[in-house]
Design a protein around this motif. Sequence first.
Motif, PDB file in Angstrom:
ATOM      1  N   LEU A 225       0.645  -1.124  -0.093  1.00 32.78           N
ATOM      2  CA  LEU A 225      -0.174  -0.069   0.007  1.00 32.78           C
ATOM      3  C   LEU A 225       0.878   1.327   0.088  1.00 32.78           C
ATOM      4  N   MET A 226       2.101   1.266  -0.009  1.00 31.41           N
ATOM      5  CA  MET A 226       3.007   2.156   0.048  1.00 31.41           C
ATOM      6  C   MET A 226       3.732   2.606  -1.332  1.00 31.41           C
TER       7      MET A 226
ATOM      8  N   PRO B  30       3.735   4.367  -4.427  1.00 31.04           N
ATOM      9  CA  PRO B  30       2.904   5.485  -5.104  1.00 31.04           C
ATOM     10  C   PRO B  30       2.432   4.913  -6.523  1.00 31.04           C
ATOM     11  N   ALA B  31       1.374   5.780  -7.075  1.00 34.05           N
ATOM     12  CA  ALA B  31       0.608   5.713  -8.176  1.00 34.05           C
ATOM     13  C   ALA B  31       0.403   4.257  -8.414  1.00 34.05           C
ATOM     14  N   SER B  32       0.096   3.077  -7.634  1.00 33.58           N
ATOM     15  CA  SER B  32      -0.029   2.106  -7.966  1.00 33.58           C
ATOM     16  C   SER B  32      -1.695   1.465  -7.826  1.00 33.58           C
ATOM     17  N   ALA B  33      -2.071   0.392  -8.152  1.00 36.29           N
ATOM     18  CA  ALA B  33      -3.637  -0.043  -7.958  1.00 36.29           C
ATOM     19  C   ALA B  33      -3.668   0.174  -6.582  1.00 36.29           C
ATOM     20  N   ALA B  34      -2.867  -0.555  -5.696  1.00 32.25           N
ATOM     21  CA  ALA B  34      -2.970  -0.692  -4.148  1.00 32.25           C
ATOM     22  C   ALA B  34      -2.968   0.710  -3.556  1.00 32.25           C
ATOM     23  N   ASN B  35      -2.305   1.702  -4.101  1.00 31.27           N
ATOM     24  CA  ASN B  35      -2.222   2.919  -3.569  1.00 31.27           C
ATOM     25  C   ASN B  35      -2.052   4.195  -4.614  1.00 31.27           C
ATOM     26  N   PRO B  36      -3.534   4.352  -5.057  1.00 26.77           N
ATOM     27  CA  PRO B  36      -3.618   5.515  -6.131  1.00 26.77           C
ATOM     28  C   PRO B  36      -3.446   6.957  -5.531  1.00 26.77           C
ATOM     29  N   VAL B  37      -2.820   7.078  -4.282  1.00 29.27           N
ATOM     30  CA  VAL B  37      -2.703   8.342  -3.792  1.00 29.27           C
ATOM     31  C   VAL B  37      -1.232   8.813  -3.965  1.00 29.27           C
ATOM     32  N   SER B  38      -1.181   9.959  -4.545  1.00 34.75           N
ATOM     33  CA  SER B  38       0.305  10.609  -4.839  1.00 34.75           C
ATOM     34  C   SER B  38       0.301  12.205  -4.139  1.00 34.75           C
ATOM     35  N   LEU B  39       0.967  12.222  -3.122  1.00 36.36           N
ATOM     36  CA  LEU B  39       1.001  13.458  -2.244  1.00 36.36           C
ATOM     37  C   LEU B  39       2.139  14.294  -2.736  1.00 36.36           C
TER      38      LEU B  39
ATOM     39  N   LEU C 227       6.129   1.348  10.008  1.00 36.42           N
ATOM     40  CA  LEU C 227       6.095   1.905   8.757  1.00 36.42           C
ATOM     41  C   LEU C 227       7.369   2.231   8.242  1.00 36.42           C
ATOM     42  N   ARG C 228       8.488   2.030   8.885  1.00 36.13           N
ATOM     43  CA  ARG C 228       9.811   2.108   8.573  1.00 36.13           C
ATOM     44  C   ARG C 228       9.888   0.866   7.870  1.00 36.13           C
ATOM     45  N   ARG C 229       9.663  -0.322   8.386  1.00 31.89           N
ATOM     46  CA  ARG C 229      10.015  -1.564   7.925  1.00 31.89           C
ATOM     47  C   ARG C 229       9.411  -1.630   6.587  1.00 31.89           C
ATOM     48  N   ALA C 230       7.994  -1.249   6.697  1.00 30.97           N
ATOM     49  CA  ALA C 230       7.173  -1.392   5.266  1.00 30.97           C
ATOM     50  C   ALA C 230       7.652  -0.510   4.463  1.00 30.97           C
ATOM     51  N   HIS C 231       8.456   0.613   4.523  1.00 32.58           N
ATOM     52  CA  HIS C 231       9.060   1.533   3.692  1.00 32.58           C
ATOM     53  C   HIS C 231      10.114   0.689   3.121  1.00 32.58           C
ATOM     54  N   ARG C 232      11.099  -0.226   4.029  1.00 32.43           N
ATOM     55  CA  ARG C 232      12.222  -0.631   3.494  1.00 32.43           C
ATOM     56  C   ARG C 232      11.801  -1.927   2.714  1.00 32.43           C
ATOM     57  N   ILE C 233      10.815  -2.489   2.805  1.00 32.94           N
ATOM     58  CA  ILE C 233      10.365  -3.674   1.846  1.00 32.94           C
ATOM     59  C   ILE C 233      10.038  -3.027   0.491  1.00 32.94           C
ATOM     60  N   SER C 234       9.547  -1.754   0.534  1.00 30.09           N
ATOM     61  CA  SER C 234       9.080  -1.189  -0.878  1.00 30.09           C
ATOM     62  C   SER C 234      10.399  -0.434  -1.159  1.00 30.09           C
ATOM     63  N   ALA C 235      11.344  -0.312  -0.752  1.00 31.16           N
ATOM     64  CA  ALA C 235      12.638   0.427  -1.063  1.00 31.16           C
ATOM     65  C   ALA C 235      12.721   0.520  -2.487  1.00 31.16           C
ATOM     66  N   GLY C 236      13.184   1.840  -3.009  1.00 34.17           N
ATOM     67  CA  GLY C 236      13.446   2.044  -4.123  1.00 34.17           C
ATOM     68  C   GLY C 236      12.142   2.637  -4.753  1.00 34.17           C
ATOM     69  N   THR C 237      10.948   2.669  -4.057  1.00 34.64           N
ATOM     70  CA  THR C 237       9.507   3.427  -4.984  1.00 34.64           C
ATOM     71  C   THR C 237       9.273   4.811  -4.137  1.00 34.64           C
TER      72      THR C 237
ATOM     73  N   THR D 188      -3.813   3.251   7.050  1.00 37.35           N
ATOM     74  CA  THR D 188      -2.491   2.256   6.873  1.00 37.35           C
ATOM     75  C   THR D 188      -1.846   2.743   5.554  1.00 37.35           C
ATOM     76  N   ARG D 189      -2.384   3.600   4.635  1.00 34.21           N
ATOM     77  CA  ARG D 189      -1.591   4.154   3.374  1.00 34.21           C
ATOM     78  C   ARG D 189      -0.452   4.870   3.803  1.00 34.21           C
ATOM     79  N   HIS D 190       0.400   4.624   4.732  1.00 35.30           N
ATOM     80  CA  HIS D 190       1.376   5.472   5.020  1.00 35.30           C
ATOM     81  C   HIS D 190       2.548   5.103   3.915  1.00 35.30           C
ATOM     82  N   THR D 191       3.206   6.063   3.725  1.00 33.94           N
ATOM     83  CA  THR D 191       4.298   6.102   2.707  1.00 33.94           C
ATOM     84  C   THR D 191       5.887   6.373   3.181  1.00 33.94           C
ATOM     85  N   GLY D 192       6.050   5.990   4.429  1.00 38.51           N
ATOM     86  CA  GLY D 192       7.418   6.803   4.915  1.00 38.51           C
ATOM     87  C   GLY D 192       8.138   5.665   5.708  1.00 38.51           C
TER      88      GLY D 192
END
Length: 250
Positions: free
Chosen positions: A184-185, A187-196, A225-235, A246-250
């Motif tokens: 969900l983190m 950006p611009a994906s089907a799971a997370n269509p929100v771009s801040l 949140l930090r762990r989730a961000h690292r999992i999606s690192a590079g995006t 839940t749609r945190h991006t950090g």
Amino acid sequence: MAWSTREIAELSGTTVKTVRYYHEIGLLDEPGRKSNGYKQYEIHHLLQLLRIKRLTELGVPLARVADMEADPDGQAPVFQVIDAELAATVERLQNIRRELAVLSSPGARPDVPPGFTGVTGNLRDNDRKLLMIYAQLFSDESMEAVHRILGDHPNDGLDEEFRDLPEDADEATRQALAERLAPLMTPASAANPVSLDPRGPADAARAAAGHALEALYHRAQLDVLRRAHRISAGTVPSSGAERPGTRHTG
């Protein structure tokens, strides 16, 4: 017929102090005086005062009144500017009235951004505070997207799990939740269509959002949140901002 300062002030619907001030700034002609020194105002002084009064009541600054007297052809642009300002004021007041109508309804809350009252029923106090900060930091288009997501309630269960996470949650619990949050983190994906998109400088907006997160969420939630961000690192940059829920991006 001639009038005294008090009389001309009363006739024109102004005050003696105002008449004297108009003399000081050169906006009103000086009248003649009697042998005893008292001023004698004539019809043209009354007309001047009535014209000044009308223009100022329409919103013309005193500094422009003399210019308009000297250049009648230049009046239209001045009035057009004032009209545009009034139109903006009317729109602002109409928006305020609409928001007041919403806030007057049962269950309405003033601690969420305008227009969000109907979609924040499931949010908790810290989520609403973050939402208020986001509305200041990020564009109207971004907040419209957040509004749609909140209204759709796509991940209510996961939202509640994140909100209910105890501060002493163990390693396995944090990691499992982070893995579920990670998709969900992006950006611009089907799971997370929100771009801040920040209203101003991006670095300042992200820094402010980061400070808000640290102030509003406890250590275990921030760790997830930090762990989730690292999992999606590079995006998403490591200083990226989070959306309430839940749609945190950090």
